[in-house]
Every structure is written in C-alpha cells, then in structure tokens.
Design a protein around this motif. Structure first.
Motif, mmCIF file in Angstrom:
data_model
loop_
_atom_site.group_PDB
_atom_site.id
_atom_site.type_symbol
_atom_site.label_atom_id
_atom_site.label_comp_id
_atom_site.label_asym_id
_atom_site.label_seq_id
_atom_site.Cartn_x
_atom_site.Cartn_y
_atom_site.Cartn_z
ATOM 1 N N LYS A 1 -0.927 8.987 -6.544
ATOM 2 C CA LYS A 1 -1.633 9.695 -5.483
ATOM 3 C C LYS A 1 -3.035 10.075 -5.925
ATOM 4 N N PRO A 2 -4.062 9.808 -5.101
ATOM 5 C CA PRO A 2 -5.435 10.213 -5.447
ATOM 6 C C PRO A 2 -5.527 11.724 -5.657
ATOM 7 N N SER B 1 -3.968 10.128 2.390
ATOM 8 C CA SER B 1 -4.540 9.286 1.340
ATOM 9 C C SER B 1 -3.755 7.990 1.254
ATOM 10 N N TRP C 1 0.846 -1.175 0.000
ATOM 11 C CA TRP C 1 0.000 0.000 0.000
ATOM 12 C C TRP C 1 0.890 1.235 0.000
ATOM 13 N N TYR C 2 0.398 2.288 -0.636
ATOM 14 C CA TYR C 2 1.130 3.551 -0.693
ATOM 15 C C TYR C 2 0.339 4.601 0.080
ATOM 16 N N ASN D 1 -3.392 4.259 -1.402
ATOM 17 C CA ASN D 1 -3.733 3.657 -2.689
ATOM 18 C C ASN D 1 -2.939 2.360 -2.828
ATOM 19 N N GLN D 2 -3.438 1.466 -3.656
ATOM 20 C CA GLN D 2 -2.708 0.229 -3.926
ATOM 21 C C GLN D 2 -1.703 0.377 -5.052
ATOM 22 N N THR D 3 -1.696 1.535 -5.704
ATOM 23 C CA THR D 3 -0.658 1.875 -6.674
ATOM 24 C C THR D 3 0.037 3.122 -6.167
#
Length: 285
Positions: free
Chosen positions: A205-206, A198, A184-185, A200-202
C-alpha cells in the motif's frame, strides 16, 4: 398474573428483536467468497473463485454489464476494503474498455447502471439506449476509456462517484494502463468522513492516498445504516475481460502494517528462529 404477563411480553419482545437481528445479519468482515454475481448480468464466478464481470472471449463481447454483491449487508461506519483486479484482451480495431466500479449501495437500490462509459454503475446514454445509474450509492471507478462527455480526465484513471453519476467528485490519472499490466491492487479507506483510494501494481500500500474526497456520513449518502457492497463492470464498443481476483472488507478497518513495520517483523521473526535453533542445538549437545 400481571407479573407473569409482563414477563411473557418481555420474552416475546426479546425473541422478536433477536429474530429480526438474525434474519438480516450485518457483517463486519467479508471476502470474495461472500460476493455473488447478480442473476441476468454478465458476471460469473470461475471455478477458482475469481469474480469475472465481463468476458472478452465471447463471439460478441460488446455492451456487457456485470454486477456482483455481498450476500449480506455490511457495516459502513468506518471501513477499509482491499482487493486485486485485472483487465485483459481487446476487441480487434476497437481497443479495451471500459472498467469496473467498487460499489457501496443501499441494499434496496438497483444493482447496475449503464454499459460502456456507465461502467455498469452510472447514468448514461449509449448506442443501446439511456440508462439510470444506481441511486443511494458510492462508487469507486477504475476506468480505462476516455469519455469526455462525463468529464473523464484521461483514458486511465480512478474516480470517486456518488448516487449513480459517472461525473466523478474527484479523479487522478494512473500509469501504466490497467489493461494488460495487472494484477492491480486497490485500497479504499473510510474514516467516518474522508474516503481515500490508492492503487499499486504490487500488494504494498502506498504511504499516502492517491485520491481523497470528504464525503461526510456515508450512511446519509446511501440512506441506510448498512450497505450492500460489490462490483460492477461493463464493455462498450471496445471490450475486455474484467476480473476481481481477491477482496477483503473490514468494518472497523483492519490495521495495515507500514512497510518499515513489515521489515522489522520479518527481521524479528528471523532472529527468533535463529535463537530457537541455537537453543535446540545447545540442548542436544
């Protein structure tokens, strides 16, 4: 004589200031290389540089507390922190728990709080006794166990905590579960008042923050103009391996390109490469 004395005192004063400055340097940029495990905790650095806070492979992996912090204080006027982490493994018939916390604390504060639902950060009473949390601190929790007694909204969420309390100032549920779906990032941004988080799994950045809290002046919260930053983690009745894979901290914040900007840069780079290649071919002809 008087002038010489004043000059000497001035030079000694400057030397004293310079010596103090270099004795405890305040850094503006650090990476995972600058984070060191706290002696006596369950945290360790693996040969590849990964920070491991808890270890599910132990014969008894229950009730571990791991912590690790920057070896020098960092600036906290405005900042961003980006890191990646992963949870893996379970305790048979018990499940996986409890999570990690990204900690911003007064350099003189305690390095850890309670095990289990304390996440190595907070005030809590568990089967091992009562623990005090980390005072003068801010913690961003990545929690994968439901502890209703501290107001957890679910068994998989992020939260913003203050002064060693695991009763979060704000939370948001995250799906899928952290354990087994990593890496997770995470992004933690602070603009001088608003703290935003925030995940994300990539590593993209959202576009907008998933969780924000108007914390005000963090220097006032931790009662220090600079902070020690790092991570805590814990297990309880349920266990898992918790690892921080990468970490970057910048004060002031380093700009993160928007997805569209990244695409344009990529296209631009490709066009420049094609133009350069054609020019070389033309010259060789």
């Amino acid at each position: 004589m008087k002038k010489q004395l004043l000059a000497t005192l001035f030079m000694l004063g400057c030397f004293g200031i310079t010596s103090q400055t270099y004795a405890v340097p305040v850094l503006n940029t650090i990476t995972l290389d600058d984070i060191a495990p706290t002696p006596g905790s369950s945290a360790t650095k693996l040969p590849d540089g990964v920070l491991q806070l808890t270890d599910n492979s132990l014969s008894d992996p229950e009730y571990q507390i791991g912590s690790a912090y920057s070896t020098s204080p960092v600036g906290i006027e405005t900042f961003n922190a980006t890191f990646s982490f992963q949870y893996s493994g379970t305790y048979p018939a018990h499940g996986s728990a409890d999570g990690i916390v990204f900690v911003i604390k007064n350099p003189a504060s305690a390095t850890s709080g309670g095990d289990g639902g304390g996440l190595g950060y907070g005030t809590i009473t568990t089967g091992n006794g009562s623990y005090a949390g980390i005072p003068n601190s801010v913690g961003i929790e990545f929690d994968n166990w439901y502890n209703p007694e501290v107001g957890d909204p679910s068994s998989n969420h992020i939260g913003i905590n203050v002064n060693g309390s695991v009763v979060s100032q704000g939370t948001v549920d995250i799906s899928p579960e952290f354990n087994g779906s990593g890496p997770w990032y995470a992004w933690v941004d602070y603009d001088g008042s608003l703290l935003s988080v925030s995940v994300n799994q990539t590593n993209l950045k959202p576009d907008s923050a998933m969780l924000s809290y108007n914390i005000g002046n963090i220097q006032s919260v931790i009662d220090s103009p600079a902070a020690t930053v790092g991570f805590t983690g814990s297990t309880g009745w349920a266990t898992q391996t918790q690892q921080v894979l990468s970490f970057d901290y910048n004060d002031p914040p380093r700009a993160v390109p928007e997805p569209g900007t990244v695409t344009l840069l990529g296209i631009g780079g490709a066009l420049v490469s094609i133009w350069t290649r054609r020019k070389r071919l033309a010259i060789s002809d």
